[in-house]
Design a protein around this motif. Structure first.
Motif, PDB file in Angstrom:
ATOM      1  N   UNK A  56       0.838  -1.196   0.000  1.00 46.32           N
ATOM      2  CA  UNK A  56       0.000   0.000   0.000  1.00 46.32           C
ATOM      3  C   UNK A  56       0.873   1.246   0.000  1.00 46.32           C
ATOM      4  N   UNK A  57       0.601   2.128  -0.909  1.00 47.12           N
ATOM      5  CA  UNK A  57       1.387   3.352  -1.021  1.00 47.12           C
ATOM      6  C   UNK A  57       2.623   3.218  -1.880  1.00 47.12           C
ATOM      7  N   UNK A  58       2.958   1.969  -2.304  1.00 48.50           N
ATOM      8  CA  UNK A  58       4.152   1.751  -3.123  1.00 48.50           C
ATOM      9  C   UNK A  58       3.864   2.130  -4.572  1.00 48.50           C
ATOM     10  N   UNK A  59       4.948   2.366  -5.315  1.00 47.13           N
ATOM     11  CA  UNK A  59       4.798   2.677  -6.720  1.00 47.13           C
ATOM     12  C   UNK A  59       4.276   1.487  -7.505  1.00 47.13           C
ATOM     13  N   UNK A  60       3.660   1.776  -8.634  1.00 43.95           N
ATOM     14  CA  UNK A  60       3.072   0.724  -9.454  1.00 43.95           C
ATOM     15  C   UNK A  60       4.154  -0.034 -10.214  1.00 43.95           C
ATOM     16  N   UNK A  61       4.032  -1.343 -10.231  1.00 39.76           N
ATOM     17  CA  UNK A  61       4.964  -2.210 -10.937  1.00 39.76           C
ATOM     18  C   UNK A  61       4.273  -2.848 -12.138  1.00 39.76           C
ATOM     19  N   UNK A  62       5.080  -3.318 -13.061  1.00 37.19           N
ATOM     20  CA  UNK A  62       4.603  -4.107 -14.188  1.00 37.19           C
ATOM     21  C   UNK A  62       5.091  -5.532 -13.978  1.00 37.19           C
ATOM     22  N   UNK A  63       4.238  -6.495 -14.203  1.00 37.26           N
ATOM     23  CA  UNK A  63       4.581  -7.905 -14.025  1.00 37.26           C
ATOM     24  C   UNK A  63       4.478  -8.610 -15.373  1.00 37.26           C
ATOM     25  N   UNK A  64       5.488  -9.410 -15.692  1.00 33.11           N
ATOM     26  CA  UNK A  64       5.429 -10.255 -16.883  1.00 33.11           C
ATOM     27  C   UNK A  64       5.305 -11.701 -16.425  1.00 33.11           C
ATOM     28  N   UNK A  65       4.216 -12.339 -16.826  1.00 30.84           N
ATOM     29  CA  UNK A  65       4.035 -13.767 -16.555  1.00 30.84           C
ATOM     30  C   UNK A  65       4.358 -14.507 -17.849  1.00 30.84           C
ATOM     31  N   UNK A  66       5.456 -15.263 -17.825  1.00 29.85           N
ATOM     32  CA  UNK A  66       5.939 -15.980 -19.018  1.00 29.85           C
ATOM     33  C   UNK A  66       5.688 -17.468 -18.858  1.00 29.85           C
ATOM     34  N   UNK A  67       5.389 -18.100 -19.977  1.00 33.78           N
ATOM     35  CA  UNK A  67       5.092 -19.531 -19.959  1.00 33.78           C
ATOM     36  C   UNK A  67       5.736 -20.181 -21.184  1.00 33.78           C
ATOM     37  N   UNK A  68       6.518 -21.246 -20.955  1.00 29.40           N
ATOM     38  CA  UNK A  68       7.165 -21.983 -22.038  1.00 29.40           C
ATOM     39  C   UNK A  68       6.995 -23.477 -21.792  1.00 29.40           C
ATOM     40  N   UNK A  69       6.797 -24.220 -22.853  1.00 28.85           N
ATOM     41  CA  UNK A  69       6.621 -25.658 -22.694  1.00 28.85           C
ATOM     42  C   UNK A  69       7.953 -26.301 -22.332  1.00 28.85           C
ATOM     43  N   UNK A  70       7.884 -27.331 -21.464  1.00 32.87           N
ATOM     44  CA  UNK A  70       9.108 -28.013 -21.023  1.00 32.87           C
ATOM     45  C   UNK A  70       9.790 -28.741 -22.174  1.00 32.87           C
ATOM     46  N   UNK A  71       9.075 -29.022 -23.257  1.00 31.68           N
ATOM     47  CA  UNK A  71       9.716 -29.619 -24.430  1.00 31.68           C
ATOM     48  C   UNK A  71      10.699 -28.653 -25.080  1.00 31.68           C
ATOM     49  N   UNK A  72      10.541 -27.366 -24.782  1.00 32.66           N
ATOM     50  CA  UNK A  72      11.377 -26.322 -25.382  1.00 32.66           C
ATOM     51  C   UNK A  72      12.552 -25.935 -24.514  1.00 32.66           C
ATOM     52  N   UNK A  73      12.381 -25.994 -23.187  1.00 33.55           N
ATOM     53  CA  UNK A  73      13.423 -25.485 -22.288  1.00 33.55           C
ATOM     54  C   UNK A  73      13.540 -26.338 -21.033  1.00 33.55           C
ATOM     55  N   UNK A  74      14.738 -26.356 -20.470  1.00 33.48           N
ATOM     56  CA  UNK A  74      14.943 -26.718 -19.072  1.00 33.48           C
ATOM     57  C   UNK A  74      15.415 -25.450 -18.367  1.00 33.48           C
ATOM     58  N   UNK A  75      15.919 -25.571 -17.148  1.00 31.91           N
ATOM     59  CA  UNK A  75      16.308 -24.371 -16.406  1.00 31.91           C
ATOM     60  C   UNK A  75      17.371 -23.548 -17.098  1.00 31.91           C
TER      61      UNK A  75
END
Length: 474
Positions: free
Chosen positions: A130-149
């Protein structure tokens, strides 16, 4: 032609409407660092420019005729950034609870296999306090067939930089996959099927030797924990597609201090905190089993693998979390000893063992078997293989910037499985350790009830270290 490895393809075969095989990340961004004021259209255009020539973002899956072999990657000739980068706004008051509810909903949606297997949602209006500045959030999603960590981090580096106005951290360029004809796909599949028995013989001998050595280690008490030895909990059953998500931050320097004083590793400390948090969560619900919970811990074998292809180069070890031990320092010492044995046992296994065996996953029969397993609710009938998955992903030691916005938090989230409906992933980032937990909502409706124990468990462990070690002073 860029064929999926057996391990990459297995994540496609494992997927059902409830068991979604994508990995997610929640990035909390501070737009105040951007050289030009934040605007969604400009961010979407910049993302499009950076991913246009990156195969990991622009390739899609193409099946082999008759399902005779694993699918191949082909370039999406009609790639459209508007199908991958979307805009959302949080409902008021736009706090943590609203963000977690929205991210859980997005994590519950499957990826469209007719397009490249990734999506991003740019979420506006987040106010962490409360009272903090506004942030932008990016929710990213990739299939596990494409990537590991590791490969996922390399892919995201195309979108990040060391300074707000610096060029992206772009890895080495990789050529785009070509689009093979139907005849070529079928011919290669027939050849691969014909030579499979020869490959099987090559894999059987080292596997048999490994079993013999593992039996010897078990007799000596130096083997890693065995699967199918986990106690049953409320999150070990058949899952649905609904998810719950929670996040927390830990002080990475304090974790390193505990590690240094106790002579353990960062991973040992993280697992001890996980064990303590799970113990507290289950005890609150009168569900704490007498025996310790068992976790699967993914291990990257990218540096030791002989394979030059494939997005996933991982193995795994099993470890008991010491949830049957109340004292946090005793739990850490136990984990350190068991993890040392588990690593020695794991190092005796070929780095490519999991990938070698995954080559024999038949596309049609594997998928049918997974669906039958879910429909018959077999996860509730046999002994529990493992209770959960815990991943520790090393992140950047210095601040990174996504499209010019400083990344305040970078929290990855892995998939959950039938029989193990909870996944905990931790990632270091500029002096913080970000904890992300994702679970089947029916099994764990309030994931935050677990995650809120993580900072408290680090405090308990730090206090125990200070009380038990003369050089533990801060």
């Amino acid at each position: 032609m860029d064929r999926l490895s057996g391990l990459d393809a297995s994540f496609l075969y494992l997927e059902t409407p409830a068991q979604l095989m994508h990995v997610c990340a929640v990035m909390v961004l501070d737009p105040a660092t951007m050289t030009t004021p934040y605007a969604f259209a400009a961010m979407q255009d910049e993302i499009a420019a950076r991913v246009r020539d990156v195969p990991g973002f622009t390739r899609k899956v193409r099946g082999v005729p008759l399902g005779l072999d694993h699918p191949v990657w082909v370039r999406d000739r009609s790639f459209d950034i508007e199908r991958h980068v979307h805009r959302l706004a949080l409902p008021t008051p736009g706090g943590y609870a609203e963000l977690m509810d929205l991210c859980a909903h997005l994590a519950s949606l499957p990826l469209d296999r007719s397009r490249p297997l990734w999506e991003m949602w740019v979420i506006e209006g987040y106010r962490p306090e409360e009272g903090a500045g506004e942030k932008v959030v990016v929710f990213a999603k990739m299939h596990h067939a494409t990537v590991d960590g590791v490969s996922g981090a390399n892919l995201i580096s195309h979108l990040c930089s060391l300074e707000p106005d610096a060029p992206p951290l772009v890895p080495e360029n990789v050529p785009h996959p070509r689009d093979p004809g139907r005849g070529e796909l079928l011919g290669r599949a027939v050849i691969g099927t014909a030579t499979r028995p020869v490959t099987l013989v090559k894999v059987l001998k080292p596997s048999a030797e490994l079993i013999t050595k593992s039996i010897g280690r078990a007799r000596q008490g130096t083997a890693m924990a065995a699967p199918f030895s986990a106690p049953r909990t409320s999150f070990n059953g058949t899952i649905t597609s609904h998810r719950s998500i929670a996040m927390a931050d830990l002080d990475l320097e304090e974790i390193r201090r505990v590690k240094k004083v106790t002579g353990t590793t960062v991973n040992d400390v993280v697992l001890a905190i996980c064990g303590g948090a799970l113990r507290a969560y289950l005890a609150e619900r009168d569900e704490l089993p007498e025996s310790s919970l068992l976790a699967t811990v993914p291990v990257s074998v990218r540096d030791s693998s002989r394979r030059s292809t494939g997005a996933n180069k991982v193995s795994a070890l099993f470890t008991k979390l010491g949830t049957d031990i109340d004292d946090p320092l005793e739990r850490l010492r136990m984990l350190a000893e068991r993890n040392r044995h588990a690593k020695e046992h794991h190092n005796a296994i070929s780095a490519d063992a999991l990938q070698d065996w995954a080559e024999f996953a038949a596309p049609r029969t594997f998928g049918l078997a997974v669906r039958a397993y879910a429909n018959l609710r077999l996860a509730e009938r046999h002994p529990v293989v493992h209770n959960l998955v815990i991943s520790n992903v090393p992140g950047p030691p210095i601040p990174l910037y996504f499209m010019g916005a400083r990344i305040d938090a970078l929290c990855p989230l892995g998939p959950v499985f039938h029989g193990a409906g909870l996944n905990i992933t931790v990632m270091s980032n500029a002096g913080q350790m970000h904890v992300g937990a994702i679970a089947c909502r029916e099994s764990m409706p309030d994931t935050d009830a677990l995650v809120r124990h993580f900072p408290a468990e680090l405090d308990r462990l730090s206090a125990a270290v200070d009380a038990g070690s003369p050089d533990g002073a801060r």
